[in-house]
Design a protein around this motif. Structure first.
Motif, short mmCIF file in Angstrom:
data_model
loop_
_atom_site.label_atom_id
_atom_site.label_comp_id
_atom_site.label_asym_id
_atom_site.label_seq_id
_atom_site.Cartn_x
_atom_site.Cartn_y
_atom_site.Cartn_z
N ILE A 84 0.86 -1.18 0.00
CA ILE A 84 0.00 0.00 0.00
C ILE A 84 0.89 1.24 0.00
O ILE A 84 1.75 1.41 0.87
N LEU A 85 0.71 2.06 -1.00
CA LEU A 85 1.47 3.30 -1.13
C LEU A 85 0.64 4.47 -0.62
O LEU A 85 -0.60 4.47 -0.71
N ALA A 86 1.32 5.47 -0.09
CA ALA A 86 0.67 6.70 0.35
C ALA A 86 1.21 7.86 -0.47
O ALA A 86 2.40 7.91 -0.79
N ARG A 87 0.36 8.80 -0.80
CA ARG A 87 0.78 9.97 -1.56
C ARG A 87 1.66 10.87 -0.70
O ARG A 87 1.48 10.98 0.51
N ASN A 88 2.62 11.51 -1.37
CA ASN A 88 3.50 12.44 -0.66
C ASN A 88 3.22 13.90 -1.05
O ASN A 88 3.99 14.79 -0.72
N ASP A 187 9.57 10.22 -10.17
CA ASP A 187 8.71 11.38 -9.97
C ASP A 187 7.30 11.01 -9.53
O ASP A 187 6.40 11.85 -9.53
N ASP A 188 7.09 9.75 -9.15
CA ASP A 188 5.78 9.34 -8.66
C ASP A 188 5.44 10.05 -7.36
O ASP A 188 6.31 10.21 -6.50
N PRO A 189 4.19 10.45 -7.17
CA PRO A 189 3.80 11.12 -5.93
C PRO A 189 3.44 10.13 -4.83
O PRO A 189 2.54 10.38 -4.02
N TYR A 190 4.12 8.97 -4.81
CA TYR A 190 3.82 7.93 -3.83
C TYR A 190 5.09 7.45 -3.14
O TYR A 190 6.17 7.45 -3.73
#
Length: 222
Positions: A84-88, A187-190
């Motif tokens: 599970i990834l969380a946005r940064n 560059d992913d926001p995760y």
């Protein structure tokens, strides 16, 4: 009363399963149900700052286990394994927040700009003070993923599926590995929040479920 008992039975059934029966697989229908439970989970200010990566590739699982001391058996035996990834970037004024409010929730852009941004700025910057650094903002988003995590595990227990939440991994090494594999891009926001394994227990728990009593953990203010 019947519904209450079903929920209590599921809570007693659930335990952190360390090893699963590799020959028993969760059906596509049942796992789709669990993913839908995750999708429908609540999140603070409705930002849904998460992504669910289902890792079924055996080679990737094996390599992940070298950086995940708390997930070696689960990666080897689980029917389904989820990172599970969380946005940064879940700031009140981010392009993502605007997308969620105007595109997903169909809010007029004027309402978002004039009312939501000021309110959410106060919430994030003053009330919970999470805008001091990237890590505090990510940790706030990560907390939201644990709501989805808990819902998935509870729902799984309700239909007789076992699970195990996993924090026992090297954050930087797992992140670097996922980037090398192209699962996470630079560059992913995760970022990685938590892992969870699903399947069917290989054996019954050795010890009964033990928790503190309600008297020890609950205080009533009347």
């Amino acid at each position: 009363m019947e519904r209450k008992q079903l929920l209590l039975d599921a809570a007693h059934f659930r335990h952190a399963t360390k090893a699963f029966d590799p020959d028993q697989k969760i059906s596509e229908e049942d796992f789709s149900f669990l993913l839908e439970i995750a999708r429908l989970s609540p999140s603070s200010i409705g930002l849904e700052p998460w992504k669910f990566v289902v890792v079924q590739n055996e080679a990737i699982r094996k390599e992940l286990s070298t950086y995940s001391s708390g997930a070696v058996k689960q990666l080897e035996t689980a029917s389904h394994f989820v990172i599970i990834l969380a946005r940064n970037d879940a700031r009140y004024d981010s392009a993502y927040a605007k997308h969620m409010m105007t595109n997903v929730k169909d809010m007029p852009e004027e309402t978002f700009e004039q009312h939501i941004i000021p309110a959410y700025r106060t919430f994030q910057d003053v009330n919970i003070n999470i805008l001091d650094g990237d890590r505090t903002l990510f940790d706030w988003a990560s907390k939201q993923t644990y709501i989805a995590l808990g819902n998935m595990m509870s729902a799984a227990a309700g239909i007789g599926i076992d699970s195990c939440p996993i924090e026992g991994f090297h954050y930087e090494k797992v992140t670097s590995y996922l980037q090398q594999k192209g699962i996470l891009k630079q560059d992913d926001p995760y970022d990685v929040s938590v892992m969870v394994a699903f399947g069917y227990r290989a054996s019954e728990p050795k010890y009964p479920k033990v928790r503190q009593s309600q008297q020890e953990i609950i205080e009533w203010i009347e």
